[in-house]
Motif scaffolding. Structure first.
Motif, PDB file in Angstrom:
ATOM      1  N   PHE A 182       0.847  -1.196   0.000  1.00 44.32           N
ATOM      2  CA  PHE A 182       0.000   0.000   0.000  1.00 44.32           C
ATOM      3  C   PHE A 182       0.878   1.240   0.000  1.00 44.32           C
ATOM      4  O   PHE A 182       1.960   1.261   0.594  1.00 44.32           O
ATOM      5  CB  PHE A 182      -0.922   0.008   1.229  1.00 44.32           C
ATOM      6  CG  PHE A 182      -2.081  -0.943   1.105  1.00 44.32           C
ATOM      7  CD1 PHE A 182      -3.221  -0.582   0.395  1.00 44.32           C
ATOM      8  CD2 PHE A 182      -2.032  -2.202   1.679  1.00 44.32           C
ATOM      9  CE1 PHE A 182      -4.287  -1.456   0.266  1.00 44.32           C
ATOM     10  CE2 PHE A 182      -3.089  -3.084   1.560  1.00 44.32           C
ATOM     11  CZ  PHE A 182      -4.215  -2.723   0.852  1.00 44.32           C
ATOM     12  N   GLN A 183       0.389   2.281  -0.665  1.00 43.33           N
ATOM     13  CA  GLN A 183       1.120   3.551  -0.744  1.00 43.33           C
ATOM     14  C   GLN A 183       0.147   4.686  -0.458  1.00 43.33           C
ATOM     15  O   GLN A 183      -0.841   4.860  -1.180  1.00 43.33           O
ATOM     16  CB  GLN A 183       1.742   3.712  -2.128  1.00 43.33           C
ATOM     17  CG  GLN A 183       2.600   4.958  -2.284  1.00 43.33           C
ATOM     18  CD  GLN A 183       3.183   5.057  -3.680  1.00 43.33           C
ATOM     19  OE1 GLN A 183       2.449   4.972  -4.672  1.00 43.33           O
ATOM     20  NE2 GLN A 183       4.489   5.219  -3.785  1.00 43.33           N
ATOM     21  N   ILE A 184       0.403   5.432   0.608  1.00 40.12           N
ATOM     22  CA  ILE A 184      -0.450   6.570   0.966  1.00 40.12           C
ATOM     23  C   ILE A 184      -0.202   7.705  -0.019  1.00 40.12           C
ATOM     24  O   ILE A 184       0.948   8.085  -0.267  1.00 40.12           O
ATOM     25  CB  ILE A 184      -0.165   7.060   2.404  1.00 40.12           C
ATOM     26  CG1 ILE A 184      -0.177   5.886   3.389  1.00 40.12           C
ATOM     27  CG2 ILE A 184      -1.182   8.125   2.806  1.00 40.12           C
ATOM     28  CD1 ILE A 184      -1.470   5.117   3.433  1.00 40.12           C
ATOM     29  N   ILE A 185      -1.289   8.223  -0.592  1.00 40.26           N
ATOM     30  CA  ILE A 185      -1.171   9.308  -1.571  1.00 40.26           C
ATOM     31  C   ILE A 185      -2.036  10.486  -1.114  1.00 40.26           C
ATOM     32  O   ILE A 185      -2.991  10.304  -0.359  1.00 40.26           O
ATOM     33  CB  ILE A 185      -1.605   8.856  -2.983  1.00 40.26           C
ATOM     34  CG1 ILE A 185      -3.076   8.429  -2.986  1.00 40.26           C
ATOM     35  CG2 ILE A 185      -0.705   7.728  -3.475  1.00 40.26           C
ATOM     36  CD1 ILE A 185      -3.651   8.197  -4.375  1.00 40.26           C
ATOM     37  N   PRO A 186      -1.739  11.692  -1.571  1.00 39.72           N
ATOM     38  CA  PRO A 186      -2.568  12.851  -1.210  1.00 39.72           C
ATOM     39  C   PRO A 186      -3.928  12.788  -1.904  1.00 39.72           C
ATOM     40  O   PRO A 186      -4.071  12.202  -2.978  1.00 39.72           O
ATOM     41  CB  PRO A 186      -1.748  14.048  -1.701  1.00 39.72           C
ATOM     42  CG  PRO A 186      -0.872  13.497  -2.781  1.00 39.72           C
ATOM     43  CD  PRO A 186      -0.554  12.082  -2.379  1.00 39.72           C
ATOM     44  N   ALA A 187      -4.911  13.408  -1.277  1.00 35.79           N
ATOM     45  CA  ALA A 187      -6.262  13.422  -1.841  1.00 35.79           C
ATOM     46  C   ALA A 187      -6.290  14.080  -3.215  1.00 35.79           C
ATOM     47  O   ALA A 187      -7.163  13.777  -4.039  1.00 35.79           O
ATOM     48  CB  ALA A 187      -7.202  14.148  -0.882  1.00 35.79           C
TER      49      ALA A 187
END
Length: 261
Positions: free
Chosen positions: A228-233
């Motif tokens: 998983f990779q957290i990305i900006p909205a």
């Protein structure tokens, strides 16, 4: 087709398989080993063998994390007869731990975290005794394996490196949006279509993980790997609706810098 070994080759010893009657027309199958990884890999390989060989009387194979529920026509075959047919199929196909498995794919799945998309993140953090940021770091640092395809082809993945088990919601939600990333125990799952769930929602991916217009409808299979990779909205609109595909050419150690979609 003959399954005899070539001259001079030792006979392979098939692994022990527990076959437990499950009602009048089903068997619960599990490899008799204490090693969880061997059970999971063996269960995946056994499923492939049964779907390929299709023993007489077999009607369906339902995958679990490390077991299989095999359903059959009790008017044409008995529990004991089917168990024997399965043993013969395994002996001729090579199920022993360490046997050759197909090459796995790596998927990089972007996830947006927000108050709307991550309603249970504070509860998960409190339960684990760590910060929400630490929960997300663990999610990004864990390389997960798809154990099975659950209801509606949802990828059920383990193992998230949480310091403890995450409980399920006390009251299940009646409708969770597609793309929701959810956790329970030390497993994660993605909701392919809107529907009810008791898992805790900590994020959402803008990608489409299951699309009946595609062939096949999912690009992942059991044993494939996930990061998983957290990305900006702000990236949501650019990625929304894209079909999830493997991250070709990205090694596991560089997964966090890979691109999804």
């Amino acid at each position: 087709m003959s399954t005899y070994p070539a001259p001079g080759q030792p006979l392979r010893r098939p692994p022990e398989i527990e076959a437990i009657p499950f009602g009048d027309s089903a068997l619960m199958l599990k490899l008799a080993t204490a090693d969880a990884r061997e059970r999971e890999a063996g269960s995946r390989r056994l499923r492939e063998i049964l779907l390929d060989v299709r023993p007489h009387g077999l009607t369906d194979v339902v995958a679990g994390v490390d077991s299989l529920l095999v359903e059959f026509d009790c008017l044409t075959v008995s529990h004991g007869q089917l168990a024997q047919l399965i043993s013969l199929a395994v002996a001729g196909s090579g199920l022993e731990p360490g046997g050759q498995e197909r090459a796995t794919e790596l998927f990089i799945i972007p996830m947006v975290v927000s108050a709307a998309y991550s309603p249970d993140l504070p509860d998960v953090a409190e339960e684990l005794g760590i910060s929400p940021e630490a929960v997300l770091r663990i999610m990004e640092d864990s390389e997960l394996s798809i154990n099975l395809l659950a209801s509606a082809m949802a990828p059920m993945m383990g193992t998230v490196r949480f310091p403890a088990q995450v409980s399920r919601c006390k009251e299940p939600r009646t409708n969770v949006a597609s793309g929701s990333v959810m956790v329970a125990g030390t497993s994660a799952i993605i909701q392919p279509f809107p529907g009810p769930t008791g898992w805790k929602v900590i994020g959402r991916t803008p990608l489409t993980v299951c699309d009946i217009r595609e062939e096949p409808a999912t690009s992942y299979r059991p044993a494939d790997r996930v990061r998983f990779q957290i990305i900006p909205a702000s990236d949501w609109q650019r990625l929304e609706g894209q079909f999830l595909r493997p991250a070709a050419g990205i090694a596991p150690d560089s997964a966090r810098t890979g691109k999804a979609g």
